[in-house]
Design a protein around this motif. Structure first.
Motif, mmCIF file in Angstrom:
data_model
loop_
_atom_site.group_PDB
_atom_site.id
_atom_site.type_symbol
_atom_site.label_atom_id
_atom_site.label_comp_id
_atom_site.label_asym_id
_atom_site.label_seq_id
_atom_site.Cartn_x
_atom_site.Cartn_y
_atom_site.Cartn_z
ATOM 1 N N MET A 41 6.287 -3.449 4.683
ATOM 2 C CA MET A 41 5.121 -3.508 5.558
ATOM 3 C C MET A 41 4.425 -2.150 5.625
ATOM 4 O O MET A 41 3.181 -2.069 5.564
ATOM 5 C CB MET A 41 5.548 -3.956 6.957
ATOM 6 N N ALA A 42 5.201 -1.079 5.751
ATOM 7 C CA ALA A 42 4.615 0.261 5.817
ATOM 8 C C ALA A 42 3.850 0.586 4.539
ATOM 9 O O ALA A 42 2.750 1.162 4.582
ATOM 10 C CB ALA A 42 5.714 1.297 6.054
ATOM 11 N N TRP A 43 4.405 0.211 3.395
ATOM 12 C CA TRP A 43 3.746 0.473 2.114
ATOM 13 C C TRP A 43 2.443 -0.310 1.995
ATOM 14 O O TRP A 43 1.423 0.222 1.542
ATOM 15 C CB TRP A 43 4.690 0.115 0.980
ATOM 16 N N LEU A 44 2.458 -1.559 2.433
ATOM 17 C CA LEU A 44 1.257 -2.391 2.355
ATOM 18 C C LEU A 44 0.165 -1.883 3.290
ATOM 19 O O LEU A 44 -1.010 -1.857 2.934
ATOM 20 C CB LEU A 44 1.610 -3.845 2.694
ATOM 21 N N LEU A 45 0.552 -1.475 4.505
ATOM 22 C CA LEU A 45 -0.438 -0.944 5.446
ATOM 23 C C LEU A 45 -1.030 0.365 4.932
ATOM 24 O O LEU A 45 -2.223 0.631 5.115
ATOM 25 C CB LEU A 45 0.208 -0.737 6.814
ATOM 26 N N ALA A 46 -0.204 1.179 4.273
ATOM 27 C CA ALA A 46 -0.701 2.427 3.708
ATOM 28 C C ALA A 46 -1.722 2.176 2.602
ATOM 29 O O ALA A 46 -2.595 3.015 2.351
ATOM 30 C CB ALA A 46 0.467 3.257 3.172
ATOM 31 N N ARG A 47 -1.605 1.015 1.956
ATOM 32 C CA ARG A 47 -2.549 0.640 0.902
ATOM 33 C C ARG A 47 -3.781 -0.068 1.455
ATOM 34 O O ARG A 47 -4.626 -0.530 0.695
ATOM 35 C CB ARG A 47 -1.853 -0.255 -0.122
ATOM 36 N N GLY A 48 -3.851 -0.167 2.784
ATOM 37 C CA GLY A 48 -5.040 -0.730 3.407
ATOM 38 C C GLY A 48 -5.041 -2.228 3.602
ATOM 39 O O GLY A 48 -6.088 -2.806 3.950
ATOM 40 N N GLN A 49 -3.905 -2.887 3.427
ATOM 41 C CA GLN A 49 -3.860 -4.335 3.619
ATOM 42 C C GLN A 49 -3.823 -4.677 5.106
ATOM 43 O O GLN A 49 -3.213 -3.966 5.912
ATOM 44 C CB GLN A 49 -2.656 -4.940 2.899
ATOM 45 N N ALA A 50 -4.461 -5.782 5.448
ATOM 46 C CA ALA A 50 -4.534 -6.211 6.841
ATOM 47 C C ALA A 50 -3.243 -6.894 7.271
ATOM 48 O O ALA A 50 -2.540 -7.509 6.455
ATOM 49 C CB ALA A 50 -5.711 -7.165 7.026
#
Length: 299
Positions: A58-67
């Motif tokens: 989740m942290a990696w996805l949020l860092a990539r700008g995913q909602a």
């Protein structure tokens, strides 16, 4: 030229590594669960595993700008996470206290058959080949549970039966009534919800991890988080996008073979001749289900 042939001729450097990841990593997770048990009790082990893996993803996805998932997708992730990870993986770890990892992996190979059965409730009628596969698989399971390992551990048999029913039901619901957020975000939310549910069960049962944990148990737990929950799942997503469905799902009958070999070779697990024969029957049923699924996708 068939789809499989054209795929084989198309150069793709990551296809083989992705296949090996799903085969070897997922096939070895059953032994890793067994090795982590001396320090990490079943539900605590699975809960911390999925919370750690889900949090990292989740942290990696949020860092990539995913909602973040929507409220409805979080609700779906909670239901699916409770079924597939809470019931499916939690009970699998519990069964590992009593039954060898290889035999557990073989029993879990019936999930494609159970998925077909649950599909009946949602209007999905199995084909003749799928019905044949289900029948063969049931015969194999009947032979397997009559073996010495399952006969000596009725509690373990009950746990692994519940695990396969919960996992297969969650699989069907996730593709019919309760879709998750798209892509890795859906898996991350499922792991976070499932991991939380598993820790609540662990707390209710009063599980007490051993502290400090042994080196072997710690290594096995880290392996489950990194390799089992992140690397192999990423490889599976890659296969779904670049390989035929039959090839992508072939882990269902390869994993039990790897788990059986590792259990016997590394953990000293004993598998009788009758149990080996039962495993072969179960895997034949799985092959029928996978072939039927491939044929239905072509039409």
């Amino acid at each position: 030229m068939s789809t499989a042939t054209s795929l084989a001729l198309r150069p793709n450097a990551l296809l083989l590594p992705a296949l090996l990841a799903c085969y070897l990593v997922w096939g070895s997770t059953y032994l890793a669960i067994h090795l982590a048990l001396p320090s990490f009790p079943p539900f605590f082990q699975m809960g911390t595993r999925f919370l750690a893996a889900g949090g990292l993803l989740m942290a990696w996805l949020l860092a990539r700008g995913q909602a973040l998932p929507s409220a409805t997708e979080w609700r779906n992730a909670l239901v699916i996470g409770v079924l597939m990870l809470g019931g499916g993986m939690g009970l699998t770890a519990q069964a590992s206290l009593h039954i060898g990892s290889g035999l557990i992996a073989t029993f879990i190979a019936v999930v494609p058959m159970l998925t077909c059965g649950w599909g009946l409730l949602f209007g999905k009628r199995p084909s003749a080949l799928e019905l044949l596969g289900m029948a063969i698989g049931l015969v194999g399971v009947a032979l397997l549970v009559q073996g010495a390992s399952f006969a000596a551990a009725p509690g373990g048999l009950l746990c692994i039966t519940g695990a396969t029913l919960a996992w297969s039901l969650g699989s069907v619901l996730s593709t019919t009534r309760l879709p998750l957020a798209k892509g890795p975000m859906g898996y991350a939310s499922e792991m976070l919800c499932g991991g939380t549910a598993l820790l609540l069960v662990s707390l209710a049962l009063g599980e007490q991890p051993t502290w400090p944990p042994t080196a072997a148990a710690t290594a096995a737990w880290v392996y489950l988080v990194v390799a089992g929950s992140l690397v192999a799942f990423s490889a599976y997503l890659y296969l779904l996008a670049h390989a035929t469905p039959a090839l992508a799902t072939s882990y269902a009958f390869v994993n039990p073979l790897i788990a059986l070999f590792l259990g016997v070779a590394l953990a000293g697990e004993v598998v009788t001749t009758r149990e080996w024969a039962a495993c072969a029957v179960v895997l034949l049923g799985v092959v029928c289900i996978l072939v039927a699924g491939q044929k239905s996708r072509k039409h």
